[in-house]
Design a protein around this motif. Structure first.
Motif, mmCIF file in Angstrom:
data_model
loop_
_atom_site.group_PDB
_atom_site.id
_atom_site.type_symbol
_atom_site.label_atom_id
_atom_site.label_comp_id
_atom_site.label_asym_id
_atom_site.label_seq_id
_atom_site.Cartn_x
_atom_site.Cartn_y
_atom_site.Cartn_z
ATOM 1 N N GLU A 56 0.541 -1.725 0.313
ATOM 2 C CA GLU A 56 0.064 -0.342 0.074
ATOM 3 C C GLU A 56 1.340 1.257 0.014
ATOM 4 N N ASP A 57 2.188 0.730 0.709
ATOM 5 C CA ASP A 57 3.005 2.648 1.114
ATOM 6 C C ASP A 57 3.493 2.476 -0.709
ATOM 7 N N VAL A 58 4.484 1.210 -1.401
ATOM 8 C CA VAL A 58 5.049 1.880 -2.172
ATOM 9 C C VAL A 58 3.488 2.221 -3.392
ATOM 10 N N ALA A 59 2.629 2.081 -3.566
ATOM 11 C CA ALA A 59 1.126 2.109 -4.058
ATOM 12 C C ALA A 59 1.049 3.901 -4.952
ATOM 13 N N ASN A 60 0.765 3.877 -3.132
ATOM 14 C CA ASN A 60 0.757 5.400 -2.921
ATOM 15 C C ASN A 60 1.993 6.098 -3.866
ATOM 16 N N LEU A 61 3.399 5.945 -3.282
ATOM 17 C CA LEU A 61 4.386 6.593 -3.953
ATOM 18 C C LEU A 61 4.010 6.527 -5.243
ATOM 19 N N ILE A 62 4.135 5.069 -5.401
ATOM 20 C CA ILE A 62 4.426 5.399 -7.293
ATOM 21 C C ILE A 62 2.829 6.508 -7.965
ATOM 22 N N ALA A 63 1.921 6.609 -7.479
ATOM 23 C CA ALA A 63 0.682 6.727 -7.961
ATOM 24 C C ALA A 63 1.108 8.477 -9.186
ATOM 25 N N PRO A 64 1.668 9.731 -8.291
ATOM 26 C CA PRO A 64 1.935 9.888 -8.753
ATOM 27 C C PRO A 64 2.973 10.208 -10.160
ATOM 28 N N LEU A 65 3.613 8.656 -10.218
ATOM 29 C CA LEU A 65 4.661 9.069 -10.724
ATOM 30 C C LEU A 65 4.317 7.924 -12.531
ATOM 31 N N MET A 66 2.554 8.577 -12.109
ATOM 32 C CA MET A 66 2.040 7.850 -13.782
ATOM 33 C C MET A 66 2.199 8.720 -14.690
ATOM 34 N N LEU A 67 3.121 8.866 -14.760
ATOM 35 C CA LEU A 67 3.863 10.271 -16.156
ATOM 36 C C LEU A 67 4.934 9.482 -16.883
ATOM 37 N N ARG A 68 4.074 9.279 -18.043
ATOM 38 C CA ARG A 68 5.077 9.036 -19.134
ATOM 39 C C ARG A 68 5.282 10.507 -21.089
ATOM 40 N N PRO A 69 6.553 10.644 -20.225
ATOM 41 C CA PRO A 69 6.131 12.354 -21.554
ATOM 42 C C PRO A 69 5.884 11.362 -23.059
ATOM 43 N N ILE A 70 5.432 11.992 -23.531
ATOM 44 C CA ILE A 70 4.805 11.977 -25.003
ATOM 45 C C ILE A 70 6.101 12.115 -26.172
ATOM 46 N N THR A 71 5.955 11.949 -27.245
ATOM 47 C CA THR A 71 6.605 11.708 -27.934
ATOM 48 C C THR A 71 7.443 13.406 -28.549
ATOM 49 N N ARG A 72 8.303 13.211 -28.607
ATOM 50 C CA ARG A 72 9.384 14.050 -28.414
ATOM 51 C C ARG A 72 10.326 14.357 -30.297
ATOM 52 N N TRP A 73 9.052 13.786 -31.415
ATOM 53 C CA TRP A 73 10.412 13.781 -32.363
ATOM 54 C C TRP A 73 10.056 15.198 -33.040
ATOM 55 N N PRO A 74 8.126 15.988 -32.852
ATOM 56 C CA PRO A 74 8.515 16.986 -33.376
ATOM 57 C C PRO A 74 8.836 18.490 -33.159
ATOM 58 N N PHE A 75 9.257 17.920 -31.389
ATOM 59 C CA PHE A 75 9.843 19.619 -30.912
ATOM 60 C C PHE A 75 11.105 19.702 -31.242
ATOM 61 N N PHE A 76 11.759 18.179 -31.527
ATOM 62 C CA PHE A 76 12.640 18.416 -31.789
ATOM 63 C C PHE A 76 13.235 18.348 -33.854
ATOM 64 N N ALA A 77 11.956 18.242 -34.543
ATOM 65 C CA ALA A 77 11.961 18.625 -35.799
ATOM 66 C C ALA A 77 12.198 20.465 -36.118
#
Length: 409
Positions: free
Chosen positions: A194-215
């Protein structure tokens, strides 16, 4: 007779000058040095070959058909192209630095303190971020997914950040011993899950693809470097001028095209039809503009206004996707924020194109702005300012989509 007497007097003057030279100095060598000094001097507009006559309001300080070595070294000397070279060369290094910064830092664009989370979760999040790199990987925890889901009732209250799953984070974070099902480890896992789950809940962030920005960043760097190189080398020869001008126009078209990649992609990433439609259209228009720029007749000075109008029209083609974005996301503050940046970018580019086409201010005072302050230099500064404004808009897009994903589309 007067002409013959004048020639005779010049010959006597040259002979006297040569006789006065020190005996230790070779007459031949001295003559070559004097010839080079005269040959590589700056000249006036009326002395230029026809292919170098582009702006009749800039009257002097030209480098006509210098050797390549002297042309390259002239980047450190004063002439009417010095600031044209350096305004975009400095801009190139600015965007090179921004590209490196983006690659290293911007994947962490989401600021934890900006999330609407309890302070306890924010503190736990920082603790978990410190522990993640030091924990070994875990081969399999999929059997526990049902139990872990029951321990995360607060996840539904968080934004739909991405496609990451809780199990993927646990797979990379928890010690390897928890993959074994002996009784002791299971008890330990149940006591801490339960402690681990509460810790990682806010970490559910996956940056979207960056290729248009780098283009976009790549297009900006290509444009700035091509422009700087063109202004430095074009005086060398007619052939090199022909090549450099086309490279310059290709760079401008690349900058305009790739500038629309971030707003179009991140605005319509959840609507593939419109995303592909707008991206395809602006790409085809950019390629067409480059092809038109390759026509020799397009280089004549009388087509200056047409050239500026063509590139300006290409920039205005982005109005449709921006308006469409506002209609779709009128309730989103990010949509208004990015549009403000894009309008400012358009103002910079538009004013720059207008100054370039009208040759202001040198047309008002010919010869007074030969070294500094003429229209092309102002145009360069405004291009860099517009591109940097668009970079700031791109950061807003990345943060918006990293946080929101496709929620609400």
């Amino acid at each position: 007779m007067d002409g013959e007497n004048h020639t005779s007097e010049n010959s006597e003057l040259i002979s006297e000058t040569i006789e006065k030279l020190p005996s230790s100095v070779s007459r031949e060598g001295k003559g070559k040095r004097l010839w080079k000094k005269v040959k590589y001097q700056l000249v006036e507009y009326n002395s230029l070959p026809a292919y170098l006559r582009d702006n009749e309001f800039i009257l002097g300080h030209y480098r006509p058909e210098w050797p390549l070595k002297q042309v390259l070294l002239s980047v450190f000397s004063i002439h009417n192209e010095t600031l044209n070279v350096w305004t975009h060369l400095i801009g190139f290094f600015l965007f090179l630095s921004l590209t490196i910064y983006t690659a290293m830092k911007v994947p962490k664009v989401v600021d934890i303190h900006s999330l609407q989370l309890p302070e306890v979760l924010k503190a736990d999040l920082h603790k978990l971020q410190e522990c993640l790199p030091s924990l070994p990987n875990m081969p399999d925890l999929h059997k526990l997914s049902g139990e872990l889901k029951s321990t995360l009732p607060s996840i539904d209250l968080l934004p739909s950040f991405s496609r990451w799953h809780v199990m993927d984070l646990l797979y990379n974070c928890l010690p390897e011993r928890f993959s074994h099902s002996n009784q002791t480890d299971v008890c330990v896992l149940r006591s801490m899950k339960e402690d681990v789950a509460n810790l990682i809940a806010p970490l559910m962030l996956r940056p979207i693809t960056r290729w248009p920005f780098f283009a976009f960043l790549g297009g900006a760097m290509f444009c700035l470097l091509a422009s700087s190189t063109c202004h430095l080398l074009s005086c060398h020869s007619e052939r090199l001028t022909y090549i450099m001008l086309r490279l310059d126009y290709a760079g401008i078209a690349a900058l305009i095209s790739t500038s629309f990649y971030p707003p179009v992609y991140y605005s319509f990433m959840c609507n593939p039809f419109f995303c592909n439609l707008y991206l395809g259209f602006i790409t085809l228009l950019g390629v067409a503009t480059i092809l038109v720029s390759l026509l020799p007749v397009f280089q004549n000075p009388e087509f200056r206004t047409i050239r500026a109008s063509l590139f300006l029209g290409m920039g205005l083609s982005g109005v449709a996707p921006i308006l469409h974005k506002l209609i779709l996301f009128w309730h989103q503050p990010e949509a208004h924020h990015t549009t403000g940046y894009e309008v400012l970018m358009g103002v910079f580019y538009g004013i720059g194109a207008l100054i370039y086409a009208t040759r202001i201010p040198e047309r008002w005072m010919p010869g007074k702005f030969d070294i500094a302050g003429h229209s092309h230099q102002l145009f360069h500064v405004l291009v860099v300012a517009g591109a940097y404004t668009h970079y700031q808009a791109g950061l807003v897009y990345l943060k918006w989509r990293d946080l929101e994903g496709c929620r609400g589309n």
